[in-house]
Motif scaffolding. Sequence first.
Motif, PDB file in Angstrom:
ATOM      1  N   LYS A 129       0.800  -1.225   0.000  1.00  0.00           N
ATOM      2  CA  LYS A 129       0.000   0.000   0.000  1.00  0.00           C
ATOM      3  C   LYS A 129       0.830   1.270   0.000  1.00  0.00           C
ATOM      4  CE  LYS A 129      -3.988  -2.100   2.269  1.00  0.00           C
ATOM      5  NZ  LYS A 129      -4.950  -2.015   3.405  1.00  0.00           N
ATOM      6  N   SER A 130       2.138   1.147  -0.184  1.00  0.00           N
ATOM      7  CA  SER A 130       2.978   2.344  -0.132  1.00  0.00           C
ATOM      8  C   SER A 130       3.793   2.569  -1.398  1.00  0.00           C
ATOM      9  CB  SER A 130       3.916   2.272   1.080  1.00  0.00           C
ATOM     10  OG  SER A 130       4.755   1.132   1.007  1.00  0.00           O
ATOM     11  N   SER A 177      -5.619   1.239  -3.752  1.00  0.00           N
ATOM     12  CA  SER A 177      -5.836   2.498  -3.044  1.00  0.00           C
ATOM     13  C   SER A 177      -6.562   3.490  -3.933  1.00  0.00           C
ATOM     14  CB  SER A 177      -4.501   3.091  -2.592  1.00  0.00           C
ATOM     15  OG  SER A 177      -3.839   2.234  -1.686  1.00  0.00           O
ATOM     16  N   THR A 181      -8.794  10.410   1.475  1.00  0.00           N
ATOM     17  CA  THR A 181      -8.570  10.017   2.860  1.00  0.00           C
ATOM     18  C   THR A 181      -9.842   9.424   3.426  1.00  0.00           C
ATOM     19  OG1 THR A 181      -6.928  11.776   3.160  1.00  0.00           O
ATOM     20  CG2 THR A 181      -7.863  10.777   5.147  1.00  0.00           C
ATOM     21  N   GLN A 186      -6.763   6.759   7.038  1.00  0.00           N
ATOM     22  CA  GLN A 186      -5.901   6.131   6.046  1.00  0.00           C
ATOM     23  C   GLN A 186      -6.392   6.464   4.642  1.00  0.00           C
ATOM     24  OE1 GLN A 186      -3.158   4.441   7.162  1.00  0.00           O
ATOM     25  NE2 GLN A 186      -3.858   5.080   9.200  1.00  0.00           N
ATOM     26  N   GLU A 187      -5.574   6.076   3.653  1.00  0.00           N
ATOM     27  CA  GLU A 187      -6.012   6.271   2.272  1.00  0.00           C
ATOM     28  C   GLU A 187      -7.239   5.423   1.990  1.00  0.00           C
ATOM     29  OE1 GLU A 187      -2.351   7.613  -0.592  1.00  0.00           O
ATOM     30  OE2 GLU A 187      -2.630   5.466  -0.237  1.00  0.00           O
TER      31      GLU A 187
END
Length: 421
Positions: A129-130, A177, A181, A186-187
């Motif tokens: 997720k990053s 994603s 927000t 979180q996203e």
Amino acid sequence: MKSKFLAFLGSAVLTAGVANAGGYQANLQGQKQIGMGHAGTGLALDQSSIFFNPGALAHLRQNGIQLGVSALNSKTRYREPSPGFAETESDNPIGTPFQVYASYGPSESPVRFGIGVYTPYGSSVNWGKSWQGRFGLNELTLQAVYIQPTVSYRITDKLGVGGGLVLAVGSVNLQRSIPLTAANGQEAGIELDGGAFGVGFNAGVYFEATEKLSFGLTYRSKVDMKVDEGDVTFTLPTSPLIASQFKADKFNATLPLPANITLGIGFKPVDGLTIAADVQRVEWSAYKALTFEFNDNVRGSQRVPGSTSYESVSPREYEDSYIFRLGAQYALSDIMTLRAGGYYDQSPVQDGYLTPETPDSDSRGVSVGLTLKLTESVDLDASFLYVNKKERTDDASKSGGVAGTFKSVAYIPGVGVNYKF
């Protein structure tokens, strides 16, 4: 961003590619054949002929049950375009594609019946997720299982024909994603989860011209895998305005699993040595676009005239491609047979259409394998396949994917057991 959101959704349903085949096709259907570069259409090796050439099945003089599994360890490295040049590597779990075959027929009968259960499509892709392309994909898990009842008929001692109905079942889970927000800070994100079903067939002809030379020709039909009433789950901000743009909770989609035509040759130049060569045409041109249908509004989708549903159309424009295979086996002794092989697999993905769930390119595979005769009735097969895909840079301008450079490799050991009676 809106158009890319839907373009990704359309591309990702049931399209998780593995690193050992072009597009999203997996080629791990028999441990003996894997050890020979997955060549075997022109041979009558074992019960896996149910997949490789149903026409060869009736030339097997023994009944048998065959079980096999591979451990698919694949990695893909992504490098973003300049000026950043940051790199990310996928953290994919180990996949376990499997094959189960069984055949039966009276020893003197020209007819033999069989059933195969195998996984020609299936993988897990986990980018996390990053990473830079998280708005394209976080994680995707796909499984497609073919169930193939088969009948084979030995017309003469030299000629056999066979075929089988294919019932395909599958499942898909997708997570990505969204550049918002969510209520938890979180996203935001989306998860798609659903089952799929399709029907097709497999047919083949086997011809043993001499004791040293044999030929095979097979056709595996296209299977349209349909996802009906799959679940759509959003993690979104509490804003009523945002929620009104993501109202769908069900989706439908259809993905063509392409037809394959394969010509194979088997040659035995000396006692104990068998050489196999296959040329396989994969009719990827059936995958022009994927229509993705929602039961309600999703931001960027289009209302279907005269209907309450919404849809997006994601262009893919895959091209037909070829796979060239060459392998050999040598009977070292009465209890051990050694194998080696390789293949070259053309990618069907055109420039501009690369996506993070199928970062495909031309690939090369090399393999080794062996069989140990444990008893008169039981054999143990083992194989190892290494796949290296060419590094590929793409702007993803036509697919709505993630621009950058992708490089994939895979390490695939496998083992199988054969019981003959």
